[in-house]
Design a protein around this motif. Structure first.
Motif, short mmCIF file in Angstrom:
data_model
loop_
_atom_site.label_atom_id
_atom_site.label_comp_id
_atom_site.label_asym_id
_atom_site.label_seq_id
_atom_site.Cartn_x
_atom_site.Cartn_y
_atom_site.Cartn_z
N LEU A 69 97.73 -60.13 8.82
CA LEU A 69 98.64 -59.30 9.62
C LEU A 69 99.80 -60.13 10.16
CD1 LEU A 69 96.34 -56.91 11.69
CD2 LEU A 69 98.09 -56.26 10.03
N GLU A 70 99.49 -61.34 10.61
CA GLU A 70 100.54 -62.24 11.07
C GLU A 70 101.48 -62.60 9.93
OE1 GLU A 70 101.05 -66.68 13.09
OE2 GLU A 70 99.05 -65.87 12.69
N GLU A 73 103.97 -59.84 9.14
CA GLU A 73 105.13 -59.86 10.04
C GLU A 73 106.12 -60.92 9.58
OE1 GLU A 73 105.81 -57.58 12.45
OE2 GLU A 73 104.09 -56.68 11.38
N GLY A 74 105.61 -62.04 9.07
CA GLY A 74 106.49 -63.06 8.53
C GLY A 74 107.25 -62.60 7.30
N TRP A 75 106.59 -61.78 6.48
CA TRP A 75 107.26 -61.25 5.29
C TRP A 75 108.42 -60.32 5.66
CZ3 TRP A 75 107.13 -63.22 0.73
CH2 TRP A 75 105.99 -63.90 0.28
N LYS A 76 108.44 -59.83 6.88
CA LYS A 76 109.48 -58.89 7.29
C LYS A 76 110.66 -59.58 7.96
CE LYS A 76 106.19 -55.07 7.91
NZ LYS A 76 105.56 -54.13 8.86
N THR A 77 110.71 -60.89 7.92
CA THR A 77 111.82 -61.63 8.51
C THR A 77 112.93 -61.80 7.48
OG1 THR A 77 110.82 -63.75 7.88
CG2 THR A 77 110.26 -62.86 10.07
N GLN A 86 107.14 -53.23 0.64
CA GLN A 86 106.03 -52.51 1.24
C GLN A 86 105.89 -51.15 0.56
OE1 GLN A 86 105.38 -53.03 5.52
NE2 GLN A 86 104.89 -50.85 5.65
N VAL A 117 96.42 -50.81 14.51
CA VAL A 117 97.59 -51.24 13.73
C VAL A 117 97.64 -50.52 12.39
CG1 VAL A 117 98.71 -53.21 12.61
CG2 VAL A 117 97.62 -53.49 14.86
N LEU A 152 100.45 -50.08 5.10
CA LEU A 152 100.88 -51.39 5.57
C LEU A 152 100.49 -52.48 4.57
CD1 LEU A 152 102.28 -52.86 7.92
CD2 LEU A 152 100.02 -53.15 8.96
#
Length: 436
Positions: A69-70, A73-77, A86, A117, A152
């Protein structure tokens, strides 16, 4: 205590080596050098030298769910985001699936179904009608399919990610040696009086000093650190592609990444090449030498190339008959084996090699689920350097887990039987002789 201007050598320019370089620079380290055997990055020696890899967070083990999950979030930067898609993730088992496949599906789903989540984006699917609400392009019968859709999740274009991160770190001071002479590390250099790693020796005969050496060679790691081969096995899985027309690729644009637990998985077609990638699910194949250690063949294009085992081809043909019958008899192109570093419990190794006075770090054991962690992986290496030891017990160096590489059969999410690469080459030879 390692200083910010200490010399750090990273051996291997794959996903974990590049992630480590990225996070080291973010932490303020200024003298980082990557050594990569290939002539360019992305490197064909890397398991991530590929069109795409699944990015998802459902695991039987909540420990890895949290980490994934962390990573998502990094992939979305902005740095990683251009390569993350996605599309959603469909996981299924057919009506003929063995109990092991169904049990794994249910266990993985249980880790996310009630999680706040995930839960808004989770939908259980029963039968073809349910599936086709999310997979309307799938014209096959989807016989007995049961599973779920997870919003997700999706995939990342792995080769493009490697290239982008390498280009980025190169602009902020990371140095790279590339090629069979300057970039290929053929040995580690130790002090004579003390077993401390003080550098690397490249194929051109040069010695490059370093305060810390980080070995991130994936399946090739035991070629530099032989004792690693007692706990990490080089294993491979088949990869195949179907060449689509522009119209066909456009028709399949946006399909969810799909994983049929007893057959295989696939992704939306690559927009540039229009290649549709498929992978059969199974135990995988080893290349065990006389010393009991499995390593990939040493060549860039190890045999057999443009060939996958017959059993794997049959799985993929059945997968296509269930989903895209119009594609089921198309020729497979760019068939190959993808090598990775495998552990008995699928846990990583992120630790100092014992008796090297905190001078040699081993990054290994991706076990087929390591690429998705690329946005955050290097952070764990920075933490290791700061702590001086690995505080995460499951990632600590392991002396040995036995010499039998067939333990891959017991991994919960793998179905089938494994084999040796030599058996595959012999099977291919028999097939060719039969056709003459």
């Amino acid at each position: 205590m390692l200083q910010k201007d200490s010399d750090i050598a990273i051996v291997g320019g794959g996903a974990w080596g590049l992630s480590t370089a990225l996070h080291l620079t973010r932490a303020g380290f200024s003298r980082i050098t990557i050594y990569e055997r290939a002539e360019a990055i992305p490197s064909p020696y890397s398991a991530a030298y590929d069109l795409n890899k699944i990015v998802r967070a459902e695991y039987e083990d909540p420990f890895y769910t949290k980490l994934a999950l962390e990573a998502i979030e990094g992939w979305k930067t902005p740095l990683f985001g251009p390569h993350y898609h996605q599309t959603g993730y469909v996981v299924a088992a057919t009506g003929q699936a063995p109990p092991k496949a169904v049990e794994h599906l249910e266990k993985a789903l249980s880790t996310i179904e009630q999680d706040p989540v995930f839960s808004p984006g989770i939908k259980r699917l029963n039968g073809a009608k349910d599936f086709k609400e999310y997979t309307w392009q799938y014209s096959g019968p989807l016989t007995g399919f049961k599973g779920y859709f997870n919003r997700l999740a999706g995939y990342a274009h792995s080769s493009n990610t490697l290239q982008a991160i390498w280009e980025h770190v190169s602009t902020i001071g990371v140095r790279t040696y590339l090629g069979e002479q300057a970039g290929r590390v053929v040995g580690l250099v130790y002090e004579q009086q003390k077993k401390r790693c003080v550098g690397v020796r490249t194929a051109d005969g040069k010695v490059h000093s370093a305060d810390v050496v980080i070995c991130a060679l994936g399946a090739h790691g035991a070629s530099l650190i032989p004792e690693l081969g007692r706990s990490v096995v080089a294993r491979s899985w088949s990869v195949a592609h179907v060449q689509l027309s522009e119209r066909e690729a456009d028709f399949l644009r946006g399909i969810p990444t799909t994983n049929v637990r007893d057959l295989g998985f696939f992704f939306e077609p690559d927009p540039k090449t229009r290649l549709f990638k498929l992978c059969p699910l199974g135990i995988g194949y080893t290349n065990t030498g006389k010393n009991g250690i499995s390593l990939p063949p040493s060549d860039v294009l190890p045999p057999p190339q443009d060939f996958i085992p017959k059993d794997d081809e049959l799985k993929l043909r059945q997968l296509l008959r269930e989903t895209f019958p119009w594609m089921a008899d198309r020729p497979f192109v760019d068939q190959r084996l993808c090598w990775f570093a495998d552990t008995r419990d699928s846990d990583y190794c992120v630790d100092y090699v014992p008796n090297t006075d905190n001078s040699l770090i081993c990054l290994s054991g991706d076990s087929g689920h390591g690429f998705k962690m690329m946005p955050v992986f290097g952070k764990w290496v920075v933490q290791l350097l700061g702590e001086g030891r690995q505080t995460e017990q499951r990632w600590q160096w392991r002396a040995s887990t036995g010499t039998d590489a067939n333990w891959g059969n017991s991994v919960s999410w793998r179905i089938g039987e494994g084999a040796e690469l030599s058996d595959l080459i012999e099977a291919k030879s028999k097939l060719l002789r039969a056709r003459l």
